[in-house]
Scaffold this motif. Structure first.
Motif, PDB file in Angstrom:
ATOM      1  N   TYR A  91       0.825  -1.205   0.000  1.00 14.80           N
ATOM      2  CA  TYR A  91       0.000   0.000   0.000  1.00 14.80           C
ATOM      3  C   TYR A  91       0.866   1.265   0.000  1.00 14.80           C
ATOM      4  O   TYR A  91       0.568   2.239  -0.700  1.00 14.80           O
ATOM      5  N   TYR A  92       1.939   1.214   0.793  1.00 13.84           N
ATOM      6  CA  TYR A  92       2.791   2.399   0.923  1.00 13.84           C
ATOM      7  C   TYR A  92       3.439   2.769  -0.406  1.00 13.84           C
ATOM      8  O   TYR A  92       3.426   3.937  -0.817  1.00 13.84           O
ATOM      9  N   PHE A  93       3.982   1.773  -1.100  1.00 14.20           N
ATOM     10  CA  PHE A  93       4.681   2.086  -2.349  1.00 14.20           C
ATOM     11  C   PHE A  93       3.713   2.340  -3.506  1.00 14.20           C
ATOM     12  O   PHE A  93       4.029   3.094  -4.421  1.00 14.20           O
ATOM     13  N   GLN A  94       2.537   1.738  -3.442  1.00 13.27           N
ATOM     14  CA  GLN A  94       1.564   1.977  -4.511  1.00 13.27           C
ATOM     15  C   GLN A  94       0.923   3.357  -4.398  1.00 13.27           C
ATOM     16  O   GLN A  94       0.813   4.080  -5.403  1.00 13.27           O
ATOM     17  N   ASN A 134       1.512   5.921  -1.605  1.00 16.03           N
ATOM     18  CA  ASN A 134       2.315   7.031  -1.094  1.00 16.03           C
ATOM     19  C   ASN A 134       3.501   7.348  -1.990  1.00 16.03           C
ATOM     20  O   ASN A 134       3.834   8.519  -2.204  1.00 16.03           O
ATOM     21  N   MET A 135       4.155   6.290  -2.518  1.00 10.93           N
ATOM     22  CA  MET A 135       5.311   6.489  -3.390  1.00 10.93           C
ATOM     23  C   MET A 135       4.917   6.518  -4.868  1.00 10.93           C
ATOM     24  O   MET A 135       5.733   6.854  -5.722  1.00 10.93           O
ATOM     25  N   HIS A 136       3.678   6.117  -5.166  1.00 12.99           N
ATOM     26  CA  HIS A 136       3.160   6.106  -6.545  1.00 12.99           C
ATOM     27  C   HIS A 136       4.038   5.275  -7.492  1.00 12.99           C
ATOM     28  O   HIS A 136       4.265   5.644  -8.637  1.00 12.99           O
ATOM     29  N   ASN A 137       4.515   4.142  -6.985  1.00 16.85           N
ATOM     30  CA  ASN A 137       5.352   3.268  -7.814  1.00 16.85           C
ATOM     31  C   ASN A 137       5.168   1.819  -7.372  1.00 16.85           C
ATOM     32  O   ASN A 137       5.825   1.345  -6.441  1.00 16.85           O
ATOM     33  N   LYS A 159      -9.020   1.679   7.309  1.00 15.16           N
ATOM     34  CA  LYS A 159     -10.456   1.805   7.070  1.00 15.16           C
ATOM     35  C   LYS A 159     -11.027   3.010   7.803  1.00 15.16           C
ATOM     36  O   LYS A 159     -11.888   3.729   7.272  1.00 15.16           O
ATOM     37  N   THR A 160     -10.563   3.221   9.026  1.00 18.57           N
ATOM     38  CA  THR A 160     -11.044   4.353   9.824  1.00 18.57           C
ATOM     39  C   THR A 160     -10.748   5.685   9.139  1.00 18.57           C
ATOM     40  O   THR A 160     -11.548   6.629   9.216  1.00 18.57           O
ATOM     41  N   PHE A 161      -9.610   5.745   8.449  1.00 15.10           N
ATOM     42  CA  PHE A 161      -9.219   6.989   7.781  1.00 15.10           C
ATOM     43  C   PHE A 161      -9.531   6.962   6.284  1.00 15.10           C
ATOM     44  O   PHE A 161      -8.874   7.609   5.488  1.00 15.10           O
ATOM     45  N   HIS A 162     -10.560   6.154   5.937  1.00 20.61           N
ATOM     46  CA  HIS A 162     -11.208   6.221   4.629  1.00 20.61           C
ATOM     47  C   HIS A 162     -10.340   5.735   3.476  1.00 20.61           C
ATOM     48  O   HIS A 162     -10.371   6.320   2.384  1.00 20.61           O
ATOM     49  N   TYR A 163      -9.603   4.653   3.713  1.00 24.23           N
ATOM     50  CA  TYR A 163      -8.895   4.029   2.600  1.00 24.23           C
ATOM     51  C   TYR A 163      -9.905   3.353   1.683  1.00 24.23           C
ATOM     52  O   TYR A 163     -10.796   2.633   2.137  1.00 24.23           O
ATOM     53  N   VAL A 164      -9.761   3.570   0.369  1.00 25.40           N
ATOM     54  CA  VAL A 164     -10.631   2.966  -0.626  1.00 25.40           C
ATOM     55  C   VAL A 164      -9.752   2.215  -1.626  1.00 25.40           C
ATOM     56  O   VAL A 164      -8.898   2.828  -2.282  1.00 25.40           O
ATOM     57  N   PRO A 165      -9.915   0.893  -1.760  1.00 29.02           N
ATOM     58  CA  PRO A 165      -9.046   0.120  -2.664  1.00 29.02           C
ATOM     59  C   PRO A 165      -9.145   0.603  -4.111  1.00 29.02           C
ATOM     60  O   PRO A 165     -10.220   0.961  -4.591  1.00 29.02           O
ATOM     61  N   ASN A 166      -7.988   0.636  -4.779  1.00 31.13           N
ATOM     62  CA  ASN A 166      -7.895   0.930  -6.216  1.00 31.13           C
ATOM     63  C   ASN A 166      -8.472   2.283  -6.594  1.00 31.13           C
ATOM     64  O   ASN A 166      -9.033   2.462  -7.675  1.00 31.13           O
ATOM     65  N   HIS A 167      -8.338   3.259  -5.685  1.00 28.12           N
ATOM     66  CA  HIS A 167      -8.754   4.625  -5.959  1.00 28.12           C
ATOM     67  C   HIS A 167      -7.653   5.578  -5.504  1.00 28.12           C
ATOM     68  O   HIS A 167      -6.769   5.212  -4.728  1.00 28.12           O
ATOM     69  N   VAL A 168      -7.721   6.788  -5.992  1.00 28.33           N
ATOM     70  CA  VAL A 168      -6.826   7.824  -5.481  1.00 28.33           C
ATOM     71  C   VAL A 168      -7.184   8.069  -4.019  1.00 28.33           C
ATOM     72  O   VAL A 168      -8.357   8.302  -3.687  1.00 28.33           O
ATOM     73  N   GLN A 169      -6.185   8.016  -3.147  1.00 30.55           N
ATOM     74  CA  GLN A 169      -6.446   8.080  -1.717  1.00 30.55           C
ATOM     75  C   GLN A 169      -6.472   9.519  -1.211  1.00 30.55           C
ATOM     76  O   GLN A 169      -5.775  10.392  -1.726  1.00 30.55           O
ATOM     77  N   LEU A 201      -3.720   8.381   3.134  1.00 33.77           N
ATOM     78  CA  LEU A 201      -2.273   8.303   2.905  1.00 33.77           C
ATOM     79  C   LEU A 201      -1.508   8.389   4.223  1.00 33.77           C
ATOM     80  O   LEU A 201      -0.510   7.685   4.421  1.00 33.77           O
ATOM     81  N   SER A 202      -1.974   9.242   5.128  1.00 31.97           N
ATOM     82  CA  SER A 202      -1.332   9.354   6.444  1.00 31.97           C
ATOM     83  C   SER A 202      -1.485   8.057   7.232  1.00 31.97           C
ATOM     84  O   SER A 202      -0.560   7.629   7.932  1.00 31.97           O
ATOM     85  N   ALA A 203      -2.654   7.414   7.105  1.00 33.97           N
ATOM     86  CA  ALA A 203      -2.885   6.149   7.807  1.00 33.97           C
ATOM     87  C   ALA A 203      -1.975   5.053   7.271  1.00 33.97           C
ATOM     88  O   ALA A 203      -1.436   4.242   8.035  1.00 33.97           O
ATOM     89  N   ILE A 204      -1.789   5.025   5.949  1.00 35.16           N
ATOM     90  CA  ILE A 204      -0.892   4.028   5.349  1.00 35.16           C
ATOM     91  C   ILE A 204       0.536   4.267   5.808  1.00 35.16           C
ATOM     92  O   ILE A 204       1.249   3.323   6.181  1.00 35.16           O
ATOM     93  N   LYS A 205       0.959   5.523   5.790  1.00 34.19           N
ATOM     94  CA  LYS A 205       2.330   5.843   6.216  1.00 34.19           C
ATOM     95  C   LYS A 205       2.535   5.507   7.685  1.00 34.19           C
ATOM     96  O   LYS A 205       3.578   4.958   8.071  1.00 34.19           O
ATOM     97  N   PHE A 206       1.553   5.803   8.510  1.00 38.10           N
ATOM     98  CA  PHE A 206       1.660   5.487   9.937  1.00 38.10           C
ATOM     99  C   PHE A 206       1.794   3.976  10.132  1.00 38.10           C
ATOM    100  O   PHE A 206       2.626   3.513  10.914  1.00 38.10           O
ATOM    101  N   SER A 207       0.975   3.205   9.421  1.00 36.04           N
ATOM    102  CA  SER A 207       0.974   1.752   9.583  1.00 36.04           C
ATOM    103  C   SER A 207       2.285   1.132   9.115  1.00 36.04           C
ATOM    104  O   SER A 207       2.744   0.145   9.699  1.00 36.04           O
ATOM    105  N   PHE A 208       2.880   1.695   8.063  1.00 42.38           N
ATOM    106  CA  PHE A 208       4.110   1.121   7.508  1.00 42.38           C
ATOM    107  C   PHE A 208       5.371   1.631   8.208  1.00 42.38           C
ATOM    108  O   PHE A 208       6.317   0.868   8.423  1.00 42.38           O
ATOM    109  N   ILE A 209       5.389   2.901   8.573  1.00 47.70           N
ATOM    110  CA  ILE A 209       6.604   3.500   9.142  1.00 47.70           C
ATOM    111  C   ILE A 209       6.531   3.600  10.659  1.00 47.70           C
ATOM    112  O   ILE A 209       7.383   3.050  11.379  1.00 47.70           O
TER     113      ILE A 209
END
Length: 297
Positions: free
Chosen positions: A102-105, A107-110, A234-244, A249-257
């Protein structure tokens, strides 16, 4: 541990291209077929490994009922500390690995970085191979803390690295080496708690204490490590396969880092409490050796 990581390297490195090849335009079908293929390979390898395996020297092993096995855990405080620490560790490790994609897809867009960084995780075998040298200086609990500290430093360096590939890879390698050290040490320390249980309670329940202290901890920690980030995202409104959104994005970064950093730091607490029990090990080993020698006479 090294062999397991080599297998994991091939699994995580080739899962994406394999799923794309098998599924074509149907990503769900590709993932299902890829996981099915992995499962078939795993079953075949397990059958080959264990079909004709037989235990030797079984006459030296005394089977004890499960009720008596619980007695080995009574007042076995180092075992409880290692169980707690191991569960905490696997929560942090799984949170990091389960959110990497999730982070690289997003947050890093790659998405191409996913297989690259999963592949580079094989470098943690360097940490595992270095344990015999590190443990001579820091003992077991100190070596585990050393590994956790390296993992924390690597995670922090990824924050500073931003989107620059080379610094990110270097940071990731440091984090993986550190977590590789810590991961291996828990298996060593849970074995020592078996001795403590026999010394404290007169019951040697190797299978029970080791199974709970390793396999159970991995399953429990990995389950929570996958569940907690999913709830946060989910709490911070992550939606699969959509622009976040910014919050997703902050929730993904928090979870990964940041979540692994916090959990690895908390993990140091039970390990520091374990220190006095490791210092007591020579007495435990001496008393058990004397007991065994008297029984043989």
């Amino acid at each position: 541990m090294v062999g397991g990581n080599i297998g994991n390297f091939f699994a995580v490195t080739f899962i994406l291209p394999l799923a794309a090849f098998l599924g074509g335009n149907n990503a769900q079908r590709g993932w299902s077929l890829a996981v099915l293929l992995y499962a078939i390979v795993a079953v075949v390898l397990l059958l080959v490994a264990f079909a004709d395996m037989r235990e030797k020297n079984i006459q030296r092993t005394k089977s004890i009922p499960i009720k008596q096995s619980f007695k080995a855990a009574k007042r076995n405080w180092p075992w409880f500390l290692i169980v707690a620490a191991n569960i905490i560790f696997w929560i942090g490790l799984t949170a990091r690995s389960s959110t990497l994609a999730y982070y690289f897809q997003y947050n890093m867009h790659n998405s191409g970085y996913i297989s690259l960084f999963n592949g580079f995780s094989i470098i943690q075998v360097v940490g595992m191979a270095s344990i015999p040298f590190i443990v001579k200086k820091f003992n077991k609990w100190g070596t585990t803390v050393f590994g956790l500290a390296a993992a924390i430093i690597g995670q922090l360096m990824m924050v500073v690295s931003g989107s620059h590939l080379i610094p990110l890879l270097i940071s990731w390698c440091i984090a993986c080496i550190g977590s590789g050290i810590a991961c291996s040490m828990f298996f060593a320390m849970v074995g020592d708690t078996v001795d403590y249980g026999e010394w404290k309670n007169g019951v040697r329940a190797s299978g029970f204490l080791t199974a709970i202290g390793s396999s159970f901890c991995i399953k429990m920690g990995a389950g929570l490590g996958s569940f907690i980030p999913s709830v946060i995202m989910k709490t911070f409104h992550y939606v699969p396969n959509h622009v976040q959104s910014a919050s997703a994005l902050s929730a993904i970064k928090f979870s990964f880092i940041w979540m692994p950093i916090v959990i690895f730091a908390l993990n140091i607490i039970p390990l520091y409490m374990y220190k006095k029990y490791e210092e007591h090990e020579p007495i435990v080993i001496r008393d058990l050796m004397n007991k065994n020698s008297q029984e043989e006479m």
